[in-house]
Scaffold this active site. Structure first.
Site, short mmCIF file in Angstrom:
data_model
loop_
_atom_site.label_atom_id
_atom_site.label_comp_id
_atom_site.label_asym_id
_atom_site.label_seq_id
_atom_site.Cartn_x
_atom_site.Cartn_y
_atom_site.Cartn_z
N HIS A 41 4.35 -6.33 14.44
CA HIS A 41 3.16 -6.56 13.99
C HIS A 41 1.76 -6.79 13.72
CE1 HIS A 41 6.31 -9.92 12.24
NE2 HIS A 41 6.93 -9.21 13.63
N TYR A 42 0.67 -6.63 12.65
CA TYR A 42 -0.48 -7.14 13.44
C TYR A 42 -1.02 -7.97 12.91
CZ TYR A 42 -2.61 -5.91 8.33
OH TYR A 42 -2.61 -5.72 7.41
N THR A 43 -1.76 -9.06 13.34
CA THR A 43 -1.80 -10.69 13.99
C THR A 43 -3.90 -11.20 12.51
OG1 THR A 43 -4.09 -10.55 15.44
CG2 THR A 43 -2.04 -10.65 16.20
N GLU A 104 3.16 -8.53 17.84
CA GLU A 104 2.55 -9.22 17.39
C GLU A 104 1.58 -8.09 18.37
OE1 GLU A 104 1.32 -10.50 14.90
OE2 GLU A 104 2.83 -12.17 13.90
N HIS A 151 7.01 -4.78 10.01
CA HIS A 151 7.09 -5.70 9.44
C HIS A 151 7.02 -5.70 7.69
CE1 HIS A 151 5.96 -9.95 8.53
NE2 HIS A 151 7.47 -9.65 8.41
N ASP A 161 1.67 -5.02 7.17
CA ASP A 161 1.94 -4.60 8.53
C ASP A 161 2.87 -4.08 9.82
OD1 ASP A 161 3.21 -7.79 8.33
OD2 ASP A 161 2.88 -7.25 10.03
#
Length: 258
Positions: A41-43, A104, A151, A161
């Site tokens: 994921h990215y945040t 993440e 994701h 993401d």
């Protein structure tokens, strides 16, 4: 007498607290790791805000990797379930929180502009740290290439993401994810140049990859979203959800390789 009763009561409580006596001298061969997938994921925020969110009682992940320095934070033990995947599906498994490890990456994702979305790149230092972490997790859990997903792969109708600038090819070069052979893709692309397969073919090929995709033969928005998720991973220069010869070639080569 009172002292004797208290002593006996203490012994009874001690026996209850210790739990059942279990013989662990026998071990079954029929088992594997609880973790079958690793979800990236990215945040969408900076490090401080990312830590604030992921340390709360809502969304969580097992690991968070900063940008620079690329510090790896462990926020949830791997034998515990983190809340990072939500409604999700991959290879027929649903609600992947229970069967995955979530990572993440601190990255702002994208901003909307007059020319469309502008995506934030990942730092080389951050990806280096991620690769080291992924290799360690996969070795300890006995996972094979293909266990790492984005994701957007497991929830293509609602997530994008880790985005089109995530360097999946670097993970492939490190032996972590499958990657289609360039010459094989070129040969397949020439075959599909004059006759692109129908939508049903794309849907079945995407399902074979593991994607949750409708299989009704119609090019609806759900199907386009899944195609776009696949393109974002393997052909990020163009991820419009259009079933074209390049996408068909990539799918054919990946599925032929198993």
């Amino acid at each position: 007498m009172k002292a004797l009763i208290l002593a006996l009561f203490g012994l009874l409580l001690g026996g209850c607290a210790s739990g059942p006596r279990i013989d662990t001298s026998h071990t079954s061969l029929g088992q594997d790791s609880r973790a079958q997938f690793i979800v990236l994921h990215y945040t969408s925020s900076d490090l401080q805000r990312s830590l604030e969110i992921l340390k709360g009682d809502g969304v969580s992940s097992h690991y968070l990797i900063g940008e620079a320095p690329a510090t790896i934070y462990r926020l949830v033990d791997e034998d515990r379930r983190a809340w990072h995947a939500g409604e999700s599906q991959w290879n027929g498994r649903t609600w992947l929180n229970s069967s995955s490890i979530g990572i993440e990456l601190v990255n702002r994702g994208y901003i909307e502009s007059a020319n469309g979305r502008l995506w934030y790149p990942y730092s080389g230092e951050q990806i280096d740290a991620l690769i080291v972490l992924l290799k360690d997790i996969m070795q300890r859990h006995g996972l094979k290439p293909g266990a790492i997903v984005g994701h957007s792969d497991i929830a293509p109708q609602r997530k994008v993401d880790p985005g089109p600038l995530f360097p999946w090819k670097r993970l492939a070069d490190a032996g972590l994810v499958p990657w289609p052979e360039t010459q094989a893709v070129a040969r397949q692309r020439r075959l599909f140049a004059t006759a692109i397969p129908d939508v049903a073919w794309f849907q079945s090929q995407l399902a074979e990859q593991g994607y949750p995709v409708p299989e009704h033969g119609y090019l609806d928005m759900e199907t386009r979203n899944v195609i776009a998720a696949f393109q974002m991973k393997y052909r990020p220069a163009r991820f419009d959800g259009e079933p074209d010869a390049e996408t068909a070639a990539l799918l054919a080569v990946l599925n032929a390789a198993g």
